[in-house]
Scaffold this active site. Structure first.
Site, PDB file in Angstrom:
ATOM      1  N   CYS A   1      -4.241  76.092  -3.211  1.00  0.00           N
ATOM      2  CA  CYS A   1      -3.248  75.823  -4.250  1.00  0.00           C
ATOM      3  C   CYS A   1      -3.370  74.498  -5.002  1.00  0.00           C
ATOM      4  O   CYS A   1      -2.496  74.213  -5.827  1.00  0.00           O
ATOM      5  CB  CYS A   1      -1.857  75.901  -3.635  1.00  0.00           C
ATOM      6  SG  CYS A   1      -1.643  74.882  -2.166  1.00  0.00           S
ATOM      7  N   PRO A   2      -4.382  73.640  -4.793  1.00  0.00           N
ATOM      8  CA  PRO A   2      -4.372  72.352  -5.499  1.00  0.00           C
ATOM      9  C   PRO A   2      -4.389  72.460  -7.016  1.00  0.00           C
ATOM     10  O   PRO A   2      -3.915  71.552  -7.702  1.00  0.00           O
ATOM     11  CB  PRO A   2      -5.628  71.641  -4.983  1.00  0.00           C
ATOM     12  CG  PRO A   2      -6.481  72.708  -4.392  1.00  0.00           C
ATOM     13  CD  PRO A   2      -5.537  73.736  -3.878  1.00  0.00           C
TER      14      PRO A   2
END
Length: 383
Positions: free
Chosen positions: A97-98
């Site tokens: 998810c970064p």
């Protein structure tokens, strides 16, 4: 329905989400993870907890491989075999998810990790499980430029006969000692809803009938209303009485004691600074709002367990960073859960920080079981 639904897990990490589903009554049969240290930890931890191997095995590799033959054919074969045995099939996964995180790369769906969210949705549409769970950071749902991509993914799911419901959860509401918001998207095939006898009336959505709140242990409003202590001077090995009016089971120190972190196999694993010890001594207990060098308070929940982007989390009353054992406790894992002794510190903390808190995983799992009318939760729902 009385057979345990069968789970195909993607982006499995070290298996925190999977463990919550397994311990709640699901059969986690298929495990896919790309990063070898995560997969090794998954296998190591399950072995030490005396848990059996997944029915369909471990699959190390990129999820995109399942879009192409022969792995696509293998996945289809396993799913069809499972359905032929009158077992429900569910996909669960939280793509990296970064790219959607405000504190991360924030490249969105064009980033390498962002693309994996689309791949996961494509795989769901192609393989057609009975239901799915998609987990990601709140930035995907709340940030305007990412929300448009999120809605397009939902549109694609809806066009493939899925009915969806979503909620921005906070793990602390399920009893984890951690303030951690995540968007959870869950979908069910229309044909499954028909079998369950679930009919939505005009103007109703699935969210109106899905029991999101039935298995919460707390509501965030009551948590926020508790008289949590503020910052206090750091006292190495000092004692502090627990304040009245707070929930002890949501505090850092409760979980340190519960998991006996000082005697845990991963207790000795923590970063030791080559310099900067003096700084460790000056940061007050409970000063956890800075980007880096957050000192936890023993009688408060932890901020989000995340150790990338130079985030340094300090022990409440020791002049050091948190140990791996302490980080596992803050992820609300059983004390029997442990990481391999030979794992690097970087991989250890990455492994822990990337996982879904165990108590939240269980809470979400039993909510789905309740809705599916399966097992003890389904029995309660039918009574």
């Amino acid at each position: 329905m009385n057979k345990a639904p069968t789970i195909f897990s993607f982006f499995s990490g070290a298996g925190f989400l999977d463990l919550g589903f397994e311990k709640s009554g699901f059969n986690v049969a298929f495990v896919n993870e790309y990063h070898l240290p995560f997969m090794e930890t998954y296998q190591y931890s399950r072995n030490h907890m005396g848990m059996s191997q997944p029915e369909y095995g471990y699959h190390l590799g990129d999820i995109t491989e399942f879009e192409r033959n022969p792995k696509s054919e293998l996945l289809s074969k396993l799913i069809n075999q499972t359905k032929s045995e009158d077992r429900l099939v569910g996909f669960i996964g939280g793509p990296p998810c970064p790219d959607f995180s405000v504190g991360g790369k924030n490249k969105g769906h064009e980033g390498e990790n962002g693309k994996l969210s689309a791949t996961y949705i494509d795989l769901i549409c192609k393989q057609s499980p009975d239901f799915f769970l998609f987990e990601n950071v709140k930035g995907l749902w709340r940030t305007k430029k990412h929300r448009a991509f999120y809605e397009l993914m939902k549109d694609k799911l809806h066009s493939h006969d899925y009915v969806t419901t979503e909620r921005l959860i906070n793990s602390i509401e399920y009893g984890a000692p951690q303030l951690r918001e995540r968007i959870i998207l869950i979908g069910f095939k229309k044909s499954l809803l028909n079998k369950l006898g679930i009919e939505l009336e005009a103007g109703q959505t699935l969210t109106d009938v899905f029991p999101w709140e039935d298995h919460l242990k707390y509501h965030i409003e009551e948590i926020n209303a508790m008289p949590w202590p503020g910052m206090e001077p750091f006292a190495e090995n000092g004692k502090r009485e627990r304040p009245a009016g707070i929930s002890e089971e949501l505090t850092v120190d409760f979980w340190f004691e519960k998991n006996d972190v000082g005697n845990h196999p991963n207790a000795h694993q923590h970063f030791t600074p080559q310099a900067g010890l003096a700084r460790f001594l000056t940061i007050p207990e409970g000063d956890d709002l800075k980007k880096s060098y957050k000192r936890l308070h023993r009688w408060r929940p932890s901020p989000t367990v995340a150790y990338g982007n130079n985030e340094v989390h300090l022990h409440p009353y020791k002049a050091r960073r948190l140990s791996v054992a302490e980080a596992l406790a803050l992820q609300s894992l059983p004390k029997e859960f442990q990481l391999p002794q030979n794992i690097t510190l970087s991989n250890a903390f990455k492994t822990v920080g990337n996982g879904v808190p165990y108590e939240a995983s269980k809470g979400i799992a039993v909510t789905i079981l309740d809705f599916l009318k399966v097992g003890e939760y389904g029995e309660a729902n039918r009574s």
